[in-house]
Design a protein around this motif. Structure first.
Motif, PDB file in Angstrom:
ATOM      1  N   GLY A 145     -69.322  31.390  66.970  1.00 43.31           N
ATOM      2  CA  GLY A 145     -70.296  30.948  65.783  1.00 43.31           C
ATOM      3  C   GLY A 145     -70.015  31.953  64.315  1.00 43.31           C
ATOM      4  O   GLY A 145     -69.709  33.155  64.634  1.00 43.31           O
ATOM      5  N   LEU A 146     -70.157  31.270  63.359  1.00 45.39           N
ATOM      6  CA  LEU A 146     -69.882  32.083  62.144  1.00 45.39           C
ATOM      7  C   LEU A 146     -71.020  31.308  61.215  1.00 45.39           C
ATOM      8  O   LEU A 146     -70.888  30.162  60.870  1.00 45.39           O
ATOM      9  N   PRO A 147     -72.112  32.045  60.793  1.00 44.75           N
ATOM     10  CA  PRO A 147     -72.878  31.590  59.942  1.00 44.75           C
ATOM     11  C   PRO A 147     -72.651  30.872  58.557  1.00 44.75           C
ATOM     12  O   PRO A 147     -71.522  31.422  58.215  1.00 44.75           O
ATOM     13  N   SER A 148     -73.276  29.951  58.186  1.00 45.70           N
ATOM     14  CA  SER A 148     -73.019  29.223  56.797  1.00 45.70           C
ATOM     15  C   SER A 148     -71.676  28.377  56.778  1.00 45.70           C
ATOM     16  O   SER A 148     -71.239  28.111  55.752  1.00 45.70           O
ATOM     17  N   LEU A 149     -71.195  28.119  57.915  1.00 41.05           N
ATOM     18  CA  LEU A 149     -69.674  27.306  58.137  1.00 41.05           C
ATOM     19  C   LEU A 149     -70.188  25.979  58.907  1.00 41.05           C
ATOM     20  O   LEU A 149     -69.155  25.902  59.849  1.00 41.05           O
ATOM     21  N   VAL A 150     -71.353  25.596  59.270  1.00 40.16           N
ATOM     22  CA  VAL A 150     -71.589  24.529  60.154  1.00 40.16           C
ATOM     23  C   VAL A 150     -70.284  23.397  60.237  1.00 40.16           C
ATOM     24  O   VAL A 150     -69.884  22.944  61.233  1.00 40.16           O
ATOM     25  N   ALA A 151     -69.992  22.895  58.920  1.00 39.18           N
ATOM     26  CA  ALA A 151     -69.290  21.700  58.895  1.00 39.18           C
ATOM     27  C   ALA A 151     -67.852  22.244  59.150  1.00 39.18           C
ATOM     28  O   ALA A 151     -67.047  21.584  59.887  1.00 39.18           O
ATOM     29  N   TYR A 152     -67.310  23.347  58.634  1.00 38.26           N
ATOM     30  CA  TYR A 152     -66.037  23.827  58.902  1.00 38.26           C
ATOM     31  C   TYR A 152     -65.915  23.962  60.275  1.00 38.26           C
ATOM     32  O   TYR A 152     -64.948  23.813  61.183  1.00 38.26           O
ATOM     33  N   ALA A 153     -66.772  24.881  60.912  1.00 36.09           N
ATOM     34  CA  ALA A 153     -66.676  25.242  62.487  1.00 36.09           C
ATOM     35  C   ALA A 153     -66.814  23.878  63.426  1.00 36.09           C
ATOM     36  O   ALA A 153     -65.811  23.821  64.187  1.00 36.09           O
ATOM     37  N   ALA A 154     -67.413  22.936  62.855  1.00 31.43           N
ATOM     38  CA  ALA A 154     -67.754  21.835  63.639  1.00 31.43           C
ATOM     39  C   ALA A 154     -66.238  20.897  63.719  1.00 31.43           C
ATOM     40  O   ALA A 154     -65.640  20.572  64.764  1.00 31.43           O
ATOM     41  N   THR A 155     -65.432  20.751  62.507  1.00 32.18           N
ATOM     42  CA  THR A 155     -64.196  20.130  62.324  1.00 32.18           C
ATOM     43  C   THR A 155     -63.020  20.893  62.827  1.00 32.18           C
ATOM     44  O   THR A 155     -62.426  20.530  63.662  1.00 32.18           O
ATOM     45  N   LYS A 156     -63.353  22.134  62.850  1.00 36.21           N
ATOM     46  CA  LYS A 156     -62.100  23.102  63.424  1.00 36.21           C
ATOM     47  C   LYS A 156     -62.173  22.927  65.136  1.00 36.21           C
ATOM     48  O   LYS A 156     -61.362  22.963  65.750  1.00 36.21           O
ATOM     49  N   ALA A 157     -63.407  22.824  65.536  1.00 31.52           N
ATOM     50  CA  ALA A 157     -63.404  22.813  66.988  1.00 31.52           C
ATOM     51  C   ALA A 157     -62.658  21.596  67.422  1.00 31.52           C
ATOM     52  O   ALA A 157     -62.357  21.254  68.522  1.00 31.52           O
ATOM     53  N   ALA A 158     -62.986  20.423  66.424  1.00 33.69           N
ATOM     54  CA  ALA A 158     -62.536  19.337  66.838  1.00 33.69           C
ATOM     55  C   ALA A 158     -60.883  19.203  66.955  1.00 33.69           C
ATOM     56  O   ALA A 158     -60.651  18.581  67.498  1.00 33.69           O
ATOM     57  N   VAL A 159     -60.210  20.076  66.064  1.00 33.08           N
ATOM     58  CA  VAL A 159     -59.148  20.214  65.679  1.00 33.08           C
ATOM     59  C   VAL A 159     -58.511  20.604  67.199  1.00 33.08           C
ATOM     60  O   VAL A 159     -57.587  20.199  67.715  1.00 33.08           O
ATOM     61  N   VAL A 160     -59.269  21.705  67.847  1.00 35.36           N
ATOM     62  CA  VAL A 160     -58.727  22.193  68.988  1.00 35.36           C
ATOM     63  C   VAL A 160     -59.082  21.353  70.029  1.00 35.36           C
ATOM     64  O   VAL A 160     -58.095  21.042  70.953  1.00 35.36           O
ATOM     65  N   ALA A 161     -59.870  20.418  70.238  1.00 34.41           N
ATOM     66  CA  ALA A 161     -60.061  19.431  71.143  1.00 34.41           C
ATOM     67  C   ALA A 161     -58.869  18.471  71.097  1.00 34.41           C
ATOM     68  O   ALA A 161     -58.612  17.940  72.189  1.00 34.41           O
ATOM     69  N   MET A 162     -58.882  17.936  69.734  1.00 31.64           N
ATOM     70  CA  MET A 162     -57.553  16.874  69.553  1.00 31.64           C
ATOM     71  C   MET A 162     -56.273  17.540  70.023  1.00 31.64           C
ATOM     72  O   MET A 162     -55.519  16.733  70.688  1.00 31.64           O
ATOM     73  N   THR A 163     -56.071  18.814  69.755  1.00 34.06           N
ATOM     74  CA  THR A 163     -54.798  19.343  70.111  1.00 34.06           C
ATOM     75  C   THR A 163     -54.531  19.368  71.675  1.00 34.06           C
ATOM     76  O   THR A 163     -53.244  18.778  72.053  1.00 34.06           O
TER      77      THR A 163
END
Length: 254
Positions: A145-163
């Motif tokens: 978790g990293l505050p103030s990066l909700v959109a960024y964190a969500a999309t980057k987590a999706a990148v890990v899953a897609m990978t």
């Protein structure tokens, strides 16, 4: 002998920051590189500086038609594609309550849809070349978790899953897919306009990161190189965290 001799690699977000350092390093290691970005002037200038091993193509990673043209340009120019580095991304800094739907959707379009379109477009060309590599740039924020990066964190987590999923799907075609997960890196994304001196960035991150400083874009490029060359020939489907120990835990004050 370079680690990428004879290979052709397309790098997105290559006009500056981490993508720029990846383009420079990959070319130095023998690759022919296609620099893709929306910053046309900077991208063309960098390609000219690198020399005959580099070309520039305009690419908005959220646009399907742009991907088709970028892949066609690559194979038309260099004859094949051996590697893709999905580096382009944005990091809107907003707390949840201040994140508009438009801001969230734009982060999804660039950070998540972009790598999806890139992998889908590149896979047939990589298979036609006899196999290859895909490196998707995710983030430390995908795993912690990293505050103030909700959109960024969500999309980057999706990148890990897609990978992970795409690595399973493409392994039989000789295509390896991995994710690079940087921590704080001294690039225009983290330090817009370069307004903060590196010494100040190091001092700030030194309170968070066990190795005591912010990361350098050239350090991220070296890991992207590892994941794109035969040194990592038995590695696929993995997130590689390059964060100075940040994910391991925050150091206690003396």
């Amino acid at each position: 002998m370079g680690k990428l001799d004879g290979r052709v690699v397309l790098i997105t977000g290559a006009a500056r920051g981490q993508g720029e350092q990846e383009a420079r390093l990959f070319a130095a290691e023998g690759a022919r590189v296609v620099l893709a970005d929306v910053r046309d002037d900077a991208g063309r200038a960098l390609a000219e500086e690198i020399g005959s091993a580099a070309r520039y193509v305009h690419l908005d990673v959220g646009e399907e038609a742009d991907w088709a043209e970028a892949l066609a340009f690559t194979t038309r120019t260099f004859g094949k594609l051996d590697g893709l580095v999905n580096n382009a991304g944005i990091a809107p800094r907003r707390a949840l309550a201040q994140t508009s739907l438009a801001t969230y959707e734009e982060a999804v379009r660039i950070n998540q849809t972009g790598p999806f379109l890139g992998m889908r477009a590149a896979a047939p060309e990589l298979a036609a070349a006899g196999g290859g590599t895909i490196v998707n740039t995710a983030s430390y924020a995908a795993l912690s978790g990293l505050p103030s990066l909700v959109a960024y964190a969500a999309t980057k987590a999706a990148v890990v899953a897609m990978t992970r999923v795409v690595a399973l799907e493409l392994a039989g075609q000789g295509i390896r897919v991995n994710a690079l997960c940087p921590g704080g890196v001294d690039t225009p994304m983290t330090n817009p306009g370069g307004k903060v001196a590196r010494e100040e960035m190091d001092a700030y991150f030194g309170k968070l990161v066990p190795l005591g400083r912010i990361g350098r874009p050239e350090e991220m490029a070296r890991v992207a190189l590892f994941l794109s060359c035969d040194d990592s020939s038995y590695v696929t489907g993995q997130p590689f965290v390059v964060d100075g120990g940040w994910l391991a835990g925050t150091p206690l004050p003396p």
